[in-house]
Design a protein around this motif. Sequence first.
Motif, mmCIF file in Angstrom:
data_model
loop_
_atom_site.group_PDB
_atom_site.id
_atom_site.type_symbol
_atom_site.label_atom_id
_atom_site.label_comp_id
_atom_site.label_asym_id
_atom_site.label_seq_id
_atom_site.Cartn_x
_atom_site.Cartn_y
_atom_site.Cartn_z
ATOM 1 N N GLY A 16 0.482 15.130 -40.322
ATOM 2 C CA GLY A 16 0.674 15.877 -39.078
ATOM 3 C C GLY A 16 -0.453 16.785 -38.649
ATOM 4 O O GLY A 16 -0.271 17.588 -37.730
ATOM 5 N N GLY A 17 -1.620 16.654 -39.262
ATOM 6 C CA GLY A 17 -2.724 17.552 -38.919
ATOM 7 C C GLY A 17 -3.593 17.050 -37.786
ATOM 8 O O GLY A 17 -4.826 17.105 -37.856
ATOM 9 N N ARG A 18 -2.994 16.561 -36.725
ATOM 10 C CA ARG A 18 -3.765 16.068 -35.573
ATOM 11 C C ARG A 18 -4.337 17.237 -34.770
ATOM 12 O O ARG A 18 -3.809 18.352 -34.841
ATOM 13 C CB ARG A 18 -2.864 15.200 -34.689
ATOM 14 N N PRO A 19 -5.406 16.980 -34.003
ATOM 15 C CA PRO A 19 -6.070 18.082 -33.285
ATOM 16 C C PRO A 19 -5.119 18.831 -32.355
ATOM 17 O O PRO A 19 -4.408 18.216 -31.560
ATOM 18 C CB PRO A 19 -7.159 17.353 -32.483
ATOM 19 N N ARG A 20 -5.124 20.151 -32.478
ATOM 20 C CA ARG A 20 -4.339 20.988 -31.562
ATOM 21 C C ARG A 20 -5.199 22.189 -31.165
ATOM 22 O O ARG A 20 -5.054 23.271 -31.736
ATOM 23 C CB ARG A 20 -3.057 21.481 -32.247
ATOM 24 N N PRO A 21 -6.101 21.995 -30.223
ATOM 25 C CA PRO A 21 -6.970 23.108 -29.828
ATOM 26 C C PRO A 21 -6.147 24.265 -29.260
ATOM 27 O O PRO A 21 -5.141 24.043 -28.577
ATOM 28 C CB PRO A 21 -7.877 22.496 -28.755
ATOM 29 N N PRO A 22 -6.558 25.497 -29.515
ATOM 30 C CA PRO A 22 -5.854 26.637 -28.915
ATOM 31 C C PRO A 22 -6.070 26.675 -27.407
ATOM 32 O O PRO A 22 -6.949 25.996 -26.869
ATOM 33 C CB PRO A 22 -6.500 27.845 -29.600
ATOM 34 N N SER A 23 -5.286 27.462 -26.719
ATOM 35 C CA SER A 23 -5.397 27.544 -25.266
ATOM 36 C C SER A 23 -6.797 27.998 -24.848
ATOM 37 O O SER A 23 -7.419 28.818 -25.508
ATOM 38 C CB SER A 23 -4.355 28.515 -24.710
ATOM 39 N N LYS A 24 -7.272 27.427 -23.760
ATOM 40 C CA LYS A 24 -8.575 27.770 -23.187
ATOM 41 C C LYS A 24 -9.735 27.530 -24.157
ATOM 42 O O LYS A 24 -10.781 28.164 -24.058
ATOM 43 C CB LYS A 24 -8.591 29.225 -22.704
ATOM 44 N N ALA A 25 -9.544 26.599 -25.091
ATOM 45 C CA ALA A 25 -10.609 26.285 -26.051
ATOM 46 C C ALA A 25 -11.801 25.670 -25.331
ATOM 47 O O ALA A 25 -11.646 24.906 -24.378
ATOM 48 C CB ALA A 25 -10.090 25.329 -27.107
ATOM 49 N N GLY A 26 -12.995 25.995 -25.813
ATOM 50 C CA GLY A 26 -14.208 25.447 -25.228
ATOM 51 C C GLY A 26 -14.434 24.007 -25.662
ATOM 52 O O GLY A 26 -13.797 23.493 -26.589
ATOM 53 N N GLU A 27 -15.377 23.347 -24.989
ATOM 54 C CA GLU A 27 -15.655 21.939 -25.255
ATOM 55 C C GLU A 27 -16.125 21.704 -26.685
ATOM 56 O O GLU A 27 -15.761 20.716 -27.321
ATOM 57 C CB GLU A 27 -16.713 21.436 -24.256
ATOM 58 N N THR A 28 -16.910 22.635 -27.235
ATOM 59 C CA THR A 28 -17.419 22.469 -28.598
ATOM 60 C C THR A 28 -16.287 22.429 -29.612
ATOM 61 O O THR A 28 -16.262 21.568 -30.501
ATOM 62 C CB THR A 28 -18.391 23.611 -28.952
ATOM 63 N N LEU A 29 -15.334 23.349 -29.480
ATOM 64 C CA LEU A 29 -14.212 23.381 -30.418
ATOM 65 C C LEU A 29 -13.345 22.133 -30.262
ATOM 66 O O LEU A 29 -12.932 21.529 -31.261
ATOM 67 C CB LEU A 29 -13.368 24.636 -30.194
ATOM 68 N N ILE A 30 -13.072 21.735 -29.033
ATOM 69 C CA ILE A 30 -12.236 20.550 -28.810
ATOM 70 C C ILE A 30 -12.885 19.318 -29.440
ATOM 71 O O ILE A 30 -12.236 18.544 -30.148
ATOM 72 C CB ILE A 30 -12.007 20.331 -27.301
ATOM 73 N N LYS A 31 -14.181 19.130 -29.216
ATOM 74 C CA LYS A 31 -14.890 17.981 -29.777
ATOM 75 C C LYS A 31 -14.920 18.038 -31.299
ATOM 76 O O LYS A 31 -14.755 17.025 -31.986
ATOM 77 C CB LYS A 31 -16.321 17.917 -29.222
ATOM 78 N N THR A 32 -15.132 19.234 -31.848
ATOM 79 C CA THR A 32 -15.206 19.382 -33.302
ATOM 80 C C THR A 32 -13.873 19.043 -33.963
ATOM 81 O O THR A 32 -13.827 18.337 -34.977
ATOM 82 C CB THR A 32 -15.622 20.816 -33.678
ATOM 83 N N LEU A 33 -12.785 19.522 -33.390
ATOM 84 C CA LEU A 33 -11.466 19.230 -33.953
ATOM 85 C C LEU A 33 -11.149 17.736 -33.857
ATOM 86 O O LEU A 33 -10.619 17.142 -34.808
ATOM 87 C CB LEU A 33 -10.385 20.040 -33.233
ATOM 88 N N ARG A 34 -11.495 17.129 -32.742
ATOM 89 C CA ARG A 34 -11.201 15.701 -32.566
ATOM 90 C C ARG A 34 -12.055 14.840 -33.493
ATOM 91 O O ARG A 34 -11.627 13.773 -33.934
ATOM 92 C CB ARG A 34 -11.428 15.304 -31.113
ATOM 93 N N ALA A 35 -13.255 15.307 -33.786
ATOM 94 C CA ALA A 35 -14.178 14.519 -34.611
ATOM 95 C C ALA A 35 -13.941 14.703 -36.108
ATOM 96 O O ALA A 35 -14.453 13.915 -36.909
ATOM 97 C CB ALA A 35 -15.624 14.893 -34.267
#
Length: 325
Positions: free
Chosen positions: A255-274
């Motif tokens: 269950g550890g799929r990417p869940r970026p926090p609200s208003k997360a920047g592009e760098t964090l979103i990409k890092t979590l997904r990758a």
Amino acid sequence: MAQHLELNSTVNENQLGQRLDQAIAELFPDYSRSRIKEWILADKVTVDGEMVNKPRLKMMGGESITVQAEIEDEVRWEAQDIPLNIVYEDDDIFVINKQRGLVVHPGAGCPDGTVLNGLLHIYPQIAEVPRAGIVHRLDKDTTGLMVVAKNVPTQTRLVRALQKRKKFTREYEAIAMGKMTGGGTIEKSIGRHSTKRTQMAVQELGKPAITHYRVVEHFRAHTRLRVRLETGRTHQIRVHMAYLNHPLIGDHLYGGRPRPPSKAGETLIKTLRAFDRQALHAAMLRIEHPTTKEVMEWHAPIPDDMVNLTEVLRADAKEFEDLNY
């Protein structure tokens, strides 16, 4: 020359209704279902002291199982030139810093290309030690420290220390989903998942499992942890964290799929997904040396992917702190 084998265990109550061969496969996961069926048909298995040669026999739970068999030489594994990061070696032990993507021991779906095959290449004599001296395992995509015995007496002493939970300490670096308020201890038994064969789960009738954890650093929607194992069940940290509803980042199995926090920047979103593995690293190993009795301790640096993940999460937390969110 064949190696004699004796296995003893008790069928769990949650295995009610399972076939005998299925129940034994769960009790002794190092051996394949087909091999276990062969042993049953060859009169190598007793149930409550009576010889049974019916693989389909239904279990009631609580039966005493004994397997007395022989493993022929053909089960010996092939030596392969696989790079292993050996951080310590003496006459009795290796300590390895395992990289991601490397399975420790051959099994179903992974017949070779493992730590065990690499050990046979660098130290052929280890073929005389059961499981090539492997004492404990790390999951394929978990990095970090593990100890290997170079001879049978050393392996016996290390396994005994591990089973008695004495003089054998393992600490892990982990990053979990969600903001955890504080540390604690999880004491929940773990067994095979009732319907998903590749997964383990918290089960009342499973094997005892104890995990200690403390918070090292808070981020906006994630938590960096230091985790210490008191027992060593399959996927223990991953299962226990998921049980708390804080699965490890990257652990899609639990269950550890990417869940970026609200208003997360592009760098964090990409890092979590990758981030494509569980964020778990065996950072510290401490044992009493089985021969010298000296207490020895090793530390493995946090791997680059987890360092980068931590830095990105930290930068995100600082940005929103500065903005008074």
